[in-house]
Design a protein around this motif. Structure first.
Motif, PDB file in Angstrom:
ATOM      1  N   ASN A  72       2.429   1.556  -3.392  1.00  0.00           N
ATOM      2  CA  ASN A  72       1.439   2.038  -4.357  1.00  0.00           C
ATOM      3  C   ASN A  72       1.213   3.534  -4.217  1.00  0.00           C
ATOM      4  O   ASN A  72       1.098   4.249  -5.223  1.00  0.00           O
ATOM      5  CB  ASN A  72       0.109   1.286  -4.190  1.00  0.00           C
ATOM      6  CG  ASN A  72       0.155  -0.088  -4.806  1.00  0.00           C
ATOM      7  OD1 ASN A  72       0.972  -0.361  -5.679  1.00  0.00           O
ATOM      8  ND2 ASN A  72      -0.714  -0.969  -4.352  1.00  0.00           N
ATOM      9  N   LYS A  73       1.172   4.024  -2.973  1.00  0.00           N
ATOM     10  CA  LYS A  73       1.001   5.457  -2.758  1.00  0.00           C
ATOM     11  C   LYS A  73       2.190   6.233  -3.309  1.00  0.00           C
ATOM     12  O   LYS A  73       2.031   7.281  -3.930  1.00  0.00           O
ATOM     13  CB  LYS A  73       0.813   5.748  -1.266  1.00  0.00           C
ATOM     14  CG  LYS A  73      -0.537   5.334  -0.739  1.00  0.00           C
ATOM     15  CD  LYS A  73      -0.660   5.626   0.747  1.00  0.00           C
ATOM     16  CE  LYS A  73      -1.982   5.096   1.289  1.00  0.00           C
ATOM     17  NZ  LYS A  73      -2.084   5.296   2.738  1.00  0.00           N
ATOM     18  N   ARG A  74       3.406   5.701  -3.049  1.00  0.00           N
ATOM     19  CA  ARG A  74       4.610   6.358  -3.567  1.00  0.00           C
ATOM     20  C   ARG A  74       4.594   6.376  -5.095  1.00  0.00           C
ATOM     21  O   ARG A  74       4.931   7.381  -5.719  1.00  0.00           O
ATOM     22  CB  ARG A  74       5.867   5.646  -3.071  1.00  0.00           C
ATOM     23  CG  ARG A  74       6.380   6.144  -1.761  1.00  0.00           C
ATOM     24  CD  ARG A  74       7.823   5.698  -1.490  1.00  0.00           C
ATOM     25  NE  ARG A  74       8.143   4.354  -1.899  1.00  0.00           N
ATOM     26  CZ  ARG A  74       8.105   3.280  -1.122  1.00  0.00           C
ATOM     27  NH1 ARG A  74       7.740   3.403   0.140  1.00  0.00           N
ATOM     28  NH2 ARG A  74       8.434   2.093  -1.588  1.00  0.00           N
ATOM     29  N   VAL A  75       4.217   5.248  -5.690  1.00  0.00           N
ATOM     30  CA  VAL A  75       4.171   5.167  -7.154  1.00  0.00           C
ATOM     31  C   VAL A  75       3.147   6.141  -7.714  1.00  0.00           C
ATOM     32  O   VAL A  75       3.411   6.841  -8.700  1.00  0.00           O
ATOM     33  CB  VAL A  75       3.866   3.712  -7.602  1.00  0.00           C
ATOM     34  CG1 VAL A  75       3.484   3.652  -9.059  1.00  0.00           C
ATOM     35  CG2 VAL A  75       5.061   2.818  -7.337  1.00  0.00           C
ATOM     36  N   GLU A  76       1.979   6.210  -7.084  1.00  0.00           N
ATOM     37  CA  GLU A  76       0.954   7.151  -7.537  1.00  0.00           C
ATOM     38  C   GLU A  76       1.452   8.585  -7.424  1.00  0.00           C
ATOM     39  O   GLU A  76       1.227   9.404  -8.306  1.00  0.00           O
ATOM     40  CB  GLU A  76      -0.340   6.966  -6.743  1.00  0.00           C
ATOM     41  CG  GLU A  76      -1.102   5.713  -7.087  1.00  0.00           C
ATOM     42  CD  GLU A  76      -1.564   5.676  -8.536  1.00  0.00           C
ATOM     43  OE1 GLU A  76      -1.927   6.734  -9.083  1.00  0.00           O
ATOM     44  OE2 GLU A  76      -1.537   4.585  -9.119  1.00  0.00           O
ATOM     45  N   ALA A  77       2.140   8.883  -6.314  1.00  0.00           N
ATOM     46  CA  ALA A  77       2.679  10.235  -6.128  1.00  0.00           C
ATOM     47  C   ALA A  77       3.728  10.536  -7.195  1.00  0.00           C
ATOM     48  O   ALA A  77       3.747  11.630  -7.777  1.00  0.00           O
ATOM     49  CB  ALA A  77       3.277  10.381  -4.732  1.00  0.00           C
ATOM     50  N   GLN A  78       4.602   9.572  -7.472  1.00  0.00           N
ATOM     51  CA  GLN A  78       5.629   9.774  -8.491  1.00  0.00           C
ATOM     52  C   GLN A  78       5.002   9.916  -9.871  1.00  0.00           C
ATOM     53  O   GLN A  78       5.448  10.731 -10.685  1.00  0.00           O
ATOM     54  CB  GLN A  78       6.635   8.628  -8.465  1.00  0.00           C
ATOM     55  CG  GLN A  78       7.553   8.643  -7.268  1.00  0.00           C
ATOM     56  CD  GLN A  78       8.454   7.420  -7.200  1.00  0.00           C
ATOM     57  OE1 GLN A  78       8.277   6.467  -7.932  1.00  0.00           O
ATOM     58  NE2 GLN A  78       9.422   7.465  -6.296  1.00  0.00           N
ATOM     59  N   LEU A  79       3.963   9.111 -10.147  1.00  0.00           N
ATOM     60  CA  LEU A  79       3.285   9.232 -11.436  1.00  0.00           C
ATOM     61  C   LEU A  79       2.620  10.601 -11.580  1.00  0.00           C
ATOM     62  O   LEU A  79       2.688  11.223 -12.646  1.00  0.00           O
ATOM     63  CB  LEU A  79       2.239   8.123 -11.602  1.00  0.00           C
ATOM     64  CG  LEU A  79       2.771   6.742 -11.952  1.00  0.00           C
ATOM     65  CD1 LEU A  79       1.640   5.724 -11.945  1.00  0.00           C
ATOM     66  CD2 LEU A  79       3.438   6.758 -13.315  1.00  0.00           C
ATOM     67  N   ALA A  80       1.986  11.057 -10.514  1.00  0.00           N
ATOM     68  CA  ALA A  80       1.355  12.378 -10.553  1.00  0.00           C
ATOM     69  C   ALA A  80       2.410  13.459 -10.766  1.00  0.00           C
ATOM     70  O   ALA A  80       2.213  14.392 -11.559  1.00  0.00           O
ATOM     71  CB  ALA A  80       0.585  12.626  -9.259  1.00  0.00           C
TER      72      ALA A  80
ATOM     73  N   ALA B  66       0.837  -1.205   0.000  1.00  0.00           N
ATOM     74  CA  ALA B  66       0.000   0.000   0.000  1.00  0.00           C
ATOM     75  C   ALA B  66       0.869   1.253   0.000  1.00  0.00           C
ATOM     76  O   ALA B  66       0.604   2.208  -0.744  1.00  0.00           O
ATOM     77  CB  ALA B  66      -0.928  -0.005   1.204  1.00  0.00           C
ATOM     78  N   THR B  67       1.918   1.243   0.803  1.00  0.00           N
ATOM     79  CA  THR B  67       2.838   2.382   0.848  1.00  0.00           C
ATOM     80  C   THR B  67       3.531   2.567  -0.501  1.00  0.00           C
ATOM     81  O   THR B  67       3.655   3.685  -0.998  1.00  0.00           O
ATOM     82  CB  THR B  67       3.884   2.180   1.959  1.00  0.00           C
ATOM     83  OG1 THR B  67       3.209   1.967   3.190  1.00  0.00           O
ATOM     84  CG2 THR B  67       4.798   3.379   2.077  1.00  0.00           C
TER      85      THR B  67
END
Length: 156
Positions: free
Chosen positions: A58-66, A55-56
């Motif tokens: 995934n959050k980091r990946v989403e933040a990096q993608l954004a 989950a962490t």
């Protein structure tokens, strides 16, 4: 008595078997069950930890993608602004160049017009001299009458 002796013998055998089982058989079984329970608990804990880490991540990946999307959008906007400014600059230079070309063409046309007027004046003066010579039937000397001829040129 026979029944009592058999019953007593069976009780003694049962107690010996119970003691043997509790002393030698039961501890490895309980140890194996405890070890298995510990491994299952560790596995569940590791699975929970892995879920949390996933989950962490995934959050980091989403933040990096954004962040990457924002960066790409920012760079695209910068590139569009740069392209627009380059187009505007090129248009400005082209307009300046066109104005220079038009001005040069006008100046050249003006010079050609002045040269044509001068040539026409010279021809008219020559024709006037020839006409006056024909009328007077005598030769007019351009060197002698230079001032008169230049005044005639300026009037024409």
């Amino acid at each position: 008595m026979n029944l009592n002796a058999t019953l007593l013998a069976q009780i003694v055998v049962f107690v010996i078997l119970w003691w043997f089982t509790m002393k030698f058989v039961w501890p490895p079984i309980t140890k194996a069950l405890d070890e298995r329970a510990r491994k299952v608990a560790e596995g569940l804990a590791a699975a929970d930890k892995a879920k949390a880490e996933l989950a962490t991540a995934n959050k980091r990946v989403e933040a990096q993608l954004a962040e990457a999307r924002d960066d790409a959008a920012r760079r695209l906007a910068d590139a569009e602004r740069l392209a627009q400014s380059m187009v505007e600059e090129a248009k400005g230079r082209a307009n300046e160049e066109a104005a220079k070309i038009v001005a040069a063409a006008r100046a050249e046309a003006e010079q050609a017009s002045v040269r044509a007027r001068e040539a026409l004046r010279d021809e008219v003066a020559a024709l006037a001299v020839k006409g006056a010579e024909a009328i007077l039937r005598r030769e007019v000397n351009p060197a002698v009458h230079g001032e008169l001829l230049s005044r005639l040129k300026s009037e024409l």
